[in-house]
Design an enzyme around this catalytic site. Structure first.
Site, PDB file in Angstrom:
ATOM      1  N   TYR A 139       0.955  -1.266  -0.041  1.00 58.70           N
ATOM      2  CA  TYR A 139       0.106   0.019   0.191  1.00 58.70           C
ATOM      3  C   TYR A 139       0.853   1.255   0.120  1.00 58.70           C
ATOM      4  CZ  TYR A 139      -3.118   3.528   2.000  1.00 58.70           C
ATOM      5  OH  TYR A 139      -3.874   4.618   2.260  1.00 58.70           O
ATOM      6  N   LYS A 143       1.100   4.419  -2.838  1.00 62.76           N
ATOM      7  CA  LYS A 143       1.047   5.678  -2.555  1.00 62.76           C
ATOM      8  C   LYS A 143       2.318   6.560  -2.808  1.00 62.76           C
ATOM      9  CE  LYS A 143      -3.208   5.156  -0.982  1.00 62.76           C
ATOM     10  NZ  LYS A 143      -4.580   6.009  -1.878  1.00 62.76           N
TER      11      LYS A 143
END
Ligand SMILES: NC(=O)c1ccc[n+]([C@@H]2O[C@H](COP(=O)([O-])OP(=O)(O)OC[C@H]3O[C@@H](n4cnc5c(N)ncnc54)[C@H](O)[C@@H]3O)[C@@H](O)[C@H]2O)c1
Length: 249
Positions: A139, A143
């Site tokens: 994740y 990002k």
């Protein structure tokens, strides 16, 4: 004339708060989400729900087309849909799904937004996009990629920025919520992020990264200033600034 705003991931959490905030300012709002709960949010604010999987380019194109068909044009796009839960095992299926939604969804969304004539794009990254996140490295990687893209991509006539929220009280952190509270972490209300998105759009700047933390005003994230364009002897591996972003049109 009312502004037209499209929000991906607008069925829930931050996206729903952004949808409500812009609708409260008189905007026509399109909610693009895989979750049919977006229908209720759209009904509540007099907007339009378009079932959209942001990991599919065709869905992104259909969503902006639906916005233009319903409201005549599209001004602002908030690319906010995102998922976590990649774990630490580097499971390849999870890796591909997270990248598909978070990064492909951003690339596809930017292409569709620019083609539709939008003049402002804001992407939801995360504090995990500017600092490490040991609980969810994939994740965090997705990002970080969004942050790098937003800082790098110049699109003539279009502002492109990102907000990087800390912990926000939405369903995406449901499993970690009690743990976070027990460890004294402050959870922000999703409308704090929505307010930051509105501020960033109104600011008119581009390629900026804004940190959003509970109870604090949004803060511009500062990075070391290394200008690759000056360091390169040849720019033939890259677009030149004269042609940057033009192929998106
Ligand atoms: N809540 C936090 O603490 C936090 C912190 C930093 C960043 N973020 C980011 O904020 C964004 C919004 O998350 P949230 O906190 O509101 O969580 P949320 O789970 O409430 O909302 C995410 C929304 O994205 C939608 N979505 C997921 N996959 C999709 C897909 N393939 N196509 C279209 N829609 C899809 C979901 O249906 C949901 O409505 C995400 O990008 C998330 O990574 C959240």
């Amino acid at each position: 004339m009312a502004e037209v705003v499209l929000v991906t991931g607008g069925a829930s959490g931050i996206g729903a708060a952004v949808a409500r905030r812009f609708a409260g300012r008189g905007a026509q709002v399109v909610i693009a989400d895989v979750n049919p709960a977006g229908e209720q949010v759209a009904a509540e604010i007099g907007g339009l729900f378009v079932r959209t999987d942001v990991a599919r380019l065709a869905d992104n194109e259909a969503a902006v087309a639906a916005a233009r068909k319903a409201f005549g044009r599209l001004d602002i796009v908030h690319l906010n849909a995102g998922i976590g839960g990649g774990g630490t095992e580097l499971d390849l299926d999870l890796y591909r799904r997270i990248m598909a939604v978070n990064l492909d969804g951003t690339i596809f969304g930017i292409r569709a937004a620019v083609a539709s004539g939008a003049r402002a794009i804001v992407v939801t990254a995360s504090l995990a996009g500017v600092s490490p996140s040991q609980f969810d490295p994939v994740y965090s990687a997705s990002k970080h990629a969004i942050v790098g893209l937003v800082r790098s991509l110049e699109i003539p006539g279009v502002t492109l920025n990102t907000v990087c929220p800390g912990f926000i009280d939405t369903p995406i952190i449901a499993e970690a919520r009690d743990f976070l509270l027990e460890h004294g972490m402050a959870l922000a209300d999703p409308d704090e992020v929505a307010a930051a998105v509105e501020q960033v759009v109104r600011g008119g700047e581009t390629n900026q990264v804004w940190e959003v933390q509970a109870g604090r005003p949004p803060t511009l994230v500062q990075f070391p200033t290394i200008d690759l364009s000056r360091a390169e002897p040849s720019r033939n591996l890259h677009t030149t600034s004269a042609t940057a972003g033009e192929g998106l049109r």
